[in-house]
Scaffold this active site. Structure first.
Site, PDB file in Angstrom:
ATOM      1  N   GLU A   7       0.822  -1.204   0.000  1.00  0.00           N
ATOM      2  CA  GLU A   7       0.000   0.000   0.000  1.00  0.00           C
ATOM      3  C   GLU A   7       0.858   1.257   0.000  1.00  0.00           C
ATOM      4  O   GLU A   7       0.663   2.163  -0.810  1.00  0.00           O
ATOM      5  CB  GLU A   7      -0.931   0.018   1.215  1.00  0.00           C
TER       6      GLU A   7
ATOM      7  N   GLU B 270     -14.010 -14.136 -15.372  1.00  0.00           N
ATOM      8  CA  GLU B 270     -13.152 -15.113 -16.042  1.00  0.00           C
ATOM      9  C   GLU B 270     -13.983 -16.197 -16.718  1.00  0.00           C
ATOM     10  O   GLU B 270     -14.436 -17.138 -16.063  1.00  0.00           O
ATOM     11  CB  GLU B 270     -12.167 -15.757 -15.056  1.00  0.00           C
TER      12      GLU B 270
END
Length: 524
Positions: free
Chosen positions: A160, A229
């Site tokens: 992060e 997907e």
């Protein structure tokens, strides 16, 4: 393909998606575009959008291929290009960033932008994707206290506040990741996550993925239905047959998804490409990541799959307004046959008639008209009357790619030019088992800690001496060597000569040797 997670922590999620309007803002623009969603679809500048997405991973092809791949996808009826962001390819060591060559994400995004297409960035931090270490840098393994894909402080700090903050710089080749940051902060993008996380934050959409997305299974209540997907094939492994999924079945799954209210569908993969160098991750996965995709490993349209899906996409787009704005009605037309009708107040009407019987053709009646349905097929009627496409009927061209020897020249060269200055990248890796052992240790060692991810090879060797006192020498029986786990591969030597080999994933192997091998004793 990422794994699912049941935690609401952003760090446990396999892959975070960001839908980016790269086609709508120039580089480094500060303009904000209104992208939101409702129960039906993404809403871009006030208009609902039905989107066909194609996964093309930039490091799995060379930059010279990117424009052709994107254009071929667009010609195939694709609106969106989707890719992971491969962290370990971009941060080679802490604060050492790389955005060149096959990792020039900026250039890849610009090519998509110039094609007038949208972009999905799956920013990770973990991507799986049959990629080395799942896309997480190996050096992170050595940061004390790190537990991957959890809320452990070292993992959070590195992904992060390290890569995903440092690489957001608004200049140079950090543009693409900065664009992702801008997408969230300025409402130019909508984040969602893989896959079917049942407790996502209100601002995040959880999605469906798998070989077949169950069209009846709700994903997020009050949120649109995305399929992240749809696998047109599968990855290839050494020693296995080439995976293949028929284009009729791929088309059936797509049509059923939109028939049942889907609004965004992504092919994983649309172009699989190549696992260059040591990027392949997973058991025995080959350098080829072709995936039996609509665009093959070499960047050529795989027909009839590419053409069949192109016709499907054209047909679905004819239904876009009715699908996203009409009220759906589902009617049974038989034990395994049904129709879904979308009709709005303006009179727009679209219908999908499905035959889920995978063995028998059927004829059904809808609105006083008979329709012939091949087994396992969906017919698309953009006006609720005329069939423009049936998923089981292939009308597109079929082609076969044949490799033949030829004399090739690089694009920068001509017959009159000297090629001595041509540079080739060669990857070499020492197998390390034929010479002396690198070190001797009793017991097993950890692969990563031992090799520091500099090689895929970690060989264990052991030997034993069998002398003439063994019983099988006296009674003439053939000895059997049984190995309970061979790791990934194993070689057996008798008297320093290779006699047998095996490969696989840790399964038991047995070898039977004739006594003639052992006339002078047996040393493995």
């Amino acid at each position: 393909m990422p794994f699912s997670s049941s935690s609401s922590s952003a760090y446990l999620v396999s892959s975070l998606f960001l839908f980016l309007l790269l086609s709508l803002f120039p580089p480094f623009s500060s303009a904000a575009y209104n992208v939101s969603y409702d129960t039906r679809s993404l809403i871009i500048d006030g208009h609902r959008k039905l989107l066909i997405s194609a996964a093309i991973h930039y490091p799995r092809s060379v930059p010279a291929m990117w424009p052709g791949l994107v254009q071929l996808a667009k010609q195939g009826g694709v609106d969106v290009i989707e890719t992971y962001v491969f962290w370990n390819g971009h941060e080679l060591s802490p604060d050492n960033y790389y955005f060149g060559g096959r990792y020039d994400l900026l250039n890849f995004c610009k090519i998509v932008q110039e094609a007038g297409m949208y972009m999905i960035l799956r920013i990770g931090p973990f991507v799986a994707a049959e990629w080395n270490f799942g896309g997480v840098p190996v050096w992170l393994h050595y940061v004390p206290g790190t537990v991957f894909r959890t809320d452990s402080e070292p993992f959070k700090v590195e992904n992060e506040y390290g890569f995903y903050e440092s690489a957001y710089g608004e200049g140079g080749k950090r543009y693409a990741l900065w664009a992702a940051n801008m997408a969230v902060s300025q409402n130019t993008g909508v984040p969602w996550i893989m896959c079917q996380q049942f407790d996502p934050p209100d601002t995040v959409i959880d999605t469906c993925n798998s070989f077949y997305c169950d069209p009846f299974k709700p994903i997020s209540p009050h949120k649109p239905k995305f399929w992240t997907e749809n696998w047109p094939g599968w990855f290839k492994t050494f020693g296995a047959s080439d995976p293949h999924r028929p284009p009729e079945d791929v088309a059936f799954s797509v049509a059923r998804f939109f028939q049942k209210g889907g609004s965004l569908q992504n092919y994983y993969m649309y172009h699989g490409g190549t696992n260059f160098g040591r990027t392949s991750g997973g058991p025995f996965i080959t350098t080829s990541y072709d995936y039996d995709a609509p665009i093959d490993e070499y960047g050529l349209a795989r027909c009839p799959k590419w053409g069949h899906l192109k016709e499907l996409h054209t047909s679905i787009k004819l239904c876009e307004h009715a699908l996203l704005n009409g009220e759906p009605i589902s009617l049974s037309l038989g034990p395994s046959q049904e129709v879904d009708v979308y009709e709005d107040s303006s009179g727009a009407c679209a219908a999908f008639i499905a035959n889920m019987d995978d063995k028998n053709d059927k004829t059904v009646v809808f609105r006083n008209t008979s329709y012939y349905l091949p087994a396992w097929s969906v017919s698309i009627l953009p006006d609720c009357k005329n069939v423009v496409f049936n998923t089981a009927k292939i009308g597109s061209q079929t082609s076969v790619v044949e490799m033949i020897p030829t004399d090739l020249l690089p694009s920068s060269a001509s017959p009159s030019k000297d090629l001595k200055g041509l540079q080739w990248n060669v990857f070499k890796e020492k197998a390390g088992m034929w010479g002396d052992a690198d070190f001797i240790k009793n017991g097993l060692v950890d692969h990563i800690n031992t090799t520091k991810d500099t090689t895929d090879y970690l060989w264990y060797t052991t030997s034993l001496l069998v002398d003439e006192t063994e019983e099988f020498f006296r009674n003439g029986t053939n000895p059997v060597l049984v190995v309970e786990s061979k790791g990934h591969a194993m070689h057996v030597f008798i008297n320093q000569k290779l006699q047998a080999s095996a490969s696989g994933n840790g399964t038991v192997s047995s070898f039977k040797f004739k006594n003639s091998y052992l006339s002078q004793g047996w040393e493995e």
